[in-house]
Design a protein around this motif. Structure first.
Motif, PDB file in Angstrom:
ATOM      1  N   GLN A 104       0.814  -1.209   0.000  1.00 38.16           N
ATOM      2  CA  GLN A 104       0.000   0.000   0.000  1.00 38.16           C
ATOM      3  C   GLN A 104       0.855   1.269   0.000  1.00 38.16           C
ATOM      4  N   SER A 105       2.049   1.200   0.559  1.00 35.26           N
ATOM      5  CA  SER A 105       2.923   2.376   0.537  1.00 35.26           C
ATOM      6  C   SER A 105       3.340   2.735  -0.885  1.00 35.26           C
ATOM      7  N   ILE A 106       3.578   1.716  -1.716  1.00 38.29           N
ATOM      8  CA  ILE A 106       3.942   1.961  -3.111  1.00 38.29           C
ATOM      9  C   ILE A 106       2.773   2.585  -3.852  1.00 38.29           C
ATOM     10  N   PHE A 107       1.569   2.084  -3.600  1.00 36.32           N
ATOM     11  CA  PHE A 107       0.383   2.637  -4.247  1.00 36.32           C
ATOM     12  C   PHE A 107       0.151   4.084  -3.807  1.00 36.32           C
ATOM     13  N   ARG A 108       0.365   4.371  -2.534  1.00 39.17           N
ATOM     14  CA  ARG A 108       0.206   5.744  -2.057  1.00 39.17           C
ATOM     15  C   ARG A 108       1.163   6.684  -2.776  1.00 39.17           C
ATOM     16  N   ALA A 109       2.417   6.255  -2.882  1.00 42.92           N
ATOM     17  CA  ALA A 109       3.398   7.088  -3.577  1.00 42.92           C
ATOM     18  C   ALA A 109       3.026   7.279  -5.042  1.00 42.92           C
ATOM     19  N   GLY A 110       2.539   6.213  -5.668  1.00 42.45           N
ATOM     20  CA  GLY A 110       2.149   6.301  -7.072  1.00 42.45           C
ATOM     21  C   GLY A 110       1.001   7.270  -7.307  1.00 42.45           C
ATOM     22  N   PHE A 111       0.008   7.236  -6.438  1.00 44.85           N
ATOM     23  CA  PHE A 111      -1.130   8.147  -6.588  1.00 44.85           C
ATOM     24  C   PHE A 111      -0.749   9.593  -6.245  1.00 44.85           C
ATOM     25  N   PHE A 112       0.279   9.772  -5.426  1.00 46.71           N
ATOM     26  CA  PHE A 112       0.701  11.126  -5.041  1.00 46.71           C
ATOM     27  C   PHE A 112       1.559  11.795  -6.113  1.00 46.71           C
ATOM     28  N   VAL A 113       2.242  11.013  -6.933  1.00 43.74           N
ATOM     29  CA  VAL A 113       3.199  11.548  -7.911  1.00 43.74           C
ATOM     30  C   VAL A 113       2.605  12.614  -8.828  1.00 43.74           C
ATOM     31  N   PRO A 114       1.372  12.457  -9.372  1.00 42.69           N
ATOM     32  CA  PRO A 114       0.844  13.501 -10.273  1.00 42.69           C
ATOM     33  C   PRO A 114       0.823  14.898  -9.667  1.00 42.69           C
ATOM     34  N   ASN A 115       0.714  14.992  -8.348  1.00 41.97           N
ATOM     35  CA  ASN A 115       0.706  16.304  -7.711  1.00 41.97           C
ATOM     36  C   ASN A 115       2.056  16.996  -7.808  1.00 41.97           C
ATOM     37  N   LEU A 116       3.112  16.229  -8.054  1.00 46.71           N
ATOM     38  CA  LEU A 116       4.457  16.799  -8.148  1.00 46.71           C
ATOM     39  C   LEU A 116       4.738  17.384  -9.523  1.00 46.71           C
ATOM     40  N   VAL A 117       3.878  17.082 -10.491  1.00 48.01           N
ATOM     41  CA  VAL A 117       4.074  17.578 -11.854  1.00 48.01           C
ATOM     42  C   VAL A 117       3.435  18.962 -11.964  1.00 48.01           C
ATOM     43  N   GLY A 118       4.171  19.927 -12.473  1.00 47.36           N
ATOM     44  CA  GLY A 118       3.653  21.279 -12.620  1.00 47.36           C
ATOM     45  C   GLY A 118       2.512  21.354 -13.608  1.00 47.36           C
ATOM     46  N   GLY A 119       1.656  22.344 -13.435  1.00 46.53           N
ATOM     47  CA  GLY A 119       0.475  22.478 -14.284  1.00 46.53           C
ATOM     48  C   GLY A 119       0.798  22.665 -15.748  1.00 46.53           C
ATOM     49  N   ILE A 120       1.889  23.390 -16.062  1.00 48.93           N
ATOM     50  CA  ILE A 120       2.274  23.612 -17.449  1.00 48.93           C
ATOM     51  C   ILE A 120       2.644  22.298 -18.117  1.00 48.93           C
ATOM     52  N   VAL A 121       3.546  21.539 -17.477  1.00 44.07           N
ATOM     53  CA  VAL A 121       3.977  20.242 -18.026  1.00 44.07           C
ATOM     54  C   VAL A 121       2.801  19.280 -18.088  1.00 44.07           C
ATOM     55  N   LEU A 122       1.987  19.288 -17.036  1.00 44.80           N
ATOM     56  CA  LEU A 122       0.840  18.392 -16.975  1.00 44.80           C
ATOM     57  C   LEU A 122      -0.118  18.668 -18.134  1.00 44.80           C
ATOM     58  N   GLY A 123      -0.342  19.939 -18.434  1.00 42.51           N
ATOM     59  CA  GLY A 123      -1.245  20.280 -19.531  1.00 42.51           C
ATOM     60  C   GLY A 123      -0.739  19.776 -20.868  1.00 42.51           C
ATOM     61  N   PHE A 124       0.561  19.920 -21.121  1.00 46.81           N
ATOM     62  CA  PHE A 124       1.118  19.451 -22.389  1.00 46.81           C
ATOM     63  C   PHE A 124       1.071  17.934 -22.494  1.00 46.81           C
ATOM     64  N   ILE A 125       1.321  17.247 -21.365  1.00 46.90           N
ATOM     65  CA  ILE A 125       1.263  15.786 -21.369  1.00 46.90           C
ATOM     66  C   ILE A 125      -0.134  15.300 -21.725  1.00 46.90           C
ATOM     67  N   TRP A 126      -1.142  15.853 -21.053  1.00 48.87           N
ATOM     68  CA  TRP A 126      -2.504  15.415 -21.297  1.00 48.87           C
ATOM     69  C   TRP A 126      -3.041  15.930 -22.623  1.00 48.87           C
ATOM     70  N   GLN A 127      -2.515  17.028 -23.135  1.00 53.78           N
ATOM     71  CA  GLN A 127      -2.888  17.472 -24.472  1.00 53.78           C
ATOM     72  C   GLN A 127      -2.471  16.429 -25.505  1.00 53.78           C
ATOM     73  N   PHE A 128      -1.270  15.882 -25.336  1.00 54.86           N
ATOM     74  CA  PHE A 128      -0.804  14.811 -26.220  1.00 54.86           C
ATOM     75  C   PHE A 128      -1.673  13.569 -26.072  1.00 54.86           C
ATOM     76  N   ILE A 129      -2.063  13.253 -24.832  1.00 54.92           N
ATOM     77  CA  ILE A 129      -2.884  12.056 -24.602  1.00 54.92           C
ATOM     78  C   ILE A 129      -4.252  12.214 -25.253  1.00 54.92           C
ATOM     79  N   PHE A 130      -4.908  13.339 -25.044  1.00 54.04           N
ATOM     80  CA  PHE A 130      -6.249  13.534 -25.588  1.00 54.04           C
ATOM     81  C   PHE A 130      -6.245  13.689 -27.108  1.00 54.04           C
ATOM     82  N   SER A 131      -5.211  14.319 -27.649  1.00 54.81           N
ATOM     83  CA  SER A 131      -5.192  14.621 -29.087  1.00 54.81           C
ATOM     84  C   SER A 131      -4.526  13.536 -29.920  1.00 54.81           C
ATOM     85  N   ASN A 132      -3.736  12.666 -29.304  1.00 54.61           N
ATOM     86  CA  ASN A 132      -2.999  11.666 -30.073  1.00 54.61           C
ATOM     87  C   ASN A 132      -3.239  10.242 -29.575  1.00 54.61           C
TER      88      ASN A 132
END
Length: 294
Positions: A104-132
């Motif tokens: 469960q500690s590994i799962f907690r860390a995994g679910f927490f990781v997205p919060n460490l990604v900045g909004g700018i980078v996160l937006g570009f990542i998900w833009q690629f996911i949604f558009s491609n």
């Protein structure tokens, strides 16, 4: 004299430790905030070296700006859906990952990781996911729902913002819920089990009332972050298509810096600050009442 000297020494020692922080807070937060309020009474365009006072006319323009209120209404819808989904998913994750499951500690860390990604980078990542990525998968699998980019459809673009926001913040709120669940007395739950209480009864009558302080914190944080969303809005949808996803923070920025109407933009920012402050204070007030009643 000895008492006065003791008071002075105590004051000097406190200033030694708190002085730099207090100075930074005043210069970085208080002074710009007060200067911003002053600019709401001027006609400054954000560039010129001079400006003049115009009284309350900028606030009159705020209430006449239909685009501002439309974007604020859209932001309210976005905040309402995001806050509910963030806290519901975060609590469900925290509850599952507090049951002693393996890894469960590994799962907690995994679910927490997205919060460490900045909004700018996160937006570009998900833009690629949604558009491609999703478009490629939908085309190959013959799924019409995923056959075209979500960011090109006004309704789907709005939901893409909600999905990414929930994905980013649910893990962070989960950590707060995990801390709250760990503070729930185990002997009380054990006694309830002996008395025949099932899982739903313990959840409704014991766990949720004891978790109200955690909900106060998570709802406050998610309200604040969702209301002030800008970086994700900019990089993921750019307010489109056709300004269908332009949140209020983006509109205020465009009014102040792109339209060169800084006085009105600053007035809109101050009105937004007052509205958000009122909503969050009401949330804290009613949550505290629930805590006392529980």
């Amino acid at each position: 004299m000895i008492a006065e000297k003791g008071v002075w020494n105590k004051l000097r020692s406190r200033l030694l430790f708190t002085g730099p922080t207090l100075f930074a807070f005043i210069t970085v937060m208080i002074v710009p905030f007060l200067y911003g309020i002053y600019l709401t009474f001027t006609n400054w365009d954000g560039i010129s070296t001079s400006h003049s006072l115009v009284g309350l006319s900028n606030y009159g323009e705020v209430f006449k700006d239909g685009v501002f209120w439309k974007s604020f209404g859209l932001t309210l819808k976005y905040v309402f859906l995001s806050v509910i989904l963030i806290n519901a998913i975060a609590f469900a994750l925290a509850y599952m990952l507090s049951r002693g499951m393996k890894g469960q500690s590994i799962f907690r860390a995994g679910f927490f990781v997205p919060n460490l990604v900045g909004g700018i980078v996160l937006g570009f990542i998900w833009q690629f996911i949604f558009s491609n990525v999703l478009v490629y998968f939908g085309t190959k699998a013959g799924i019409p729902f995923l056959g075209a980019s979500w960011l090109a459809d006004p309704n789907k673009a709005f939901w893409s913002l909600v999905i990414v926001t929930v994905w980013q913040y649910a893990g962070y709120m989960m950590v707060i819920f995990v801390a709250g669940l760990m503070s729930v007395p185990g002997d009380i739950l054990e006694a309830a089990s002996i008395d025949g209480a099932n899982g739903w009864t313990k959840m409704r009558k014991m766990i949720l009332p004891l978790m109200i302080p955690s909900f106060i914190v998570t709802i406050f944080l998610s309200l604040q972050r969702c209301f002030m969303v800008y970086d994700l809005n900019l990089t993921l949808t750019k307010g489109g298509p056709f300004k269908s996803t332009e949140m209020v923070s983006m509109h205020v920025y465009e009014k102040a810096f792109l339209s060169r109407d800084y006085g009105v933009g600053q007035a809109e920012a101050f009105v937004l600050f007052l509205l958000v402050a009122a909503i969050t204070l009401l949330q804290v007030y009613f949550s505290k009442r629930m805590e006392v009643e529980a």
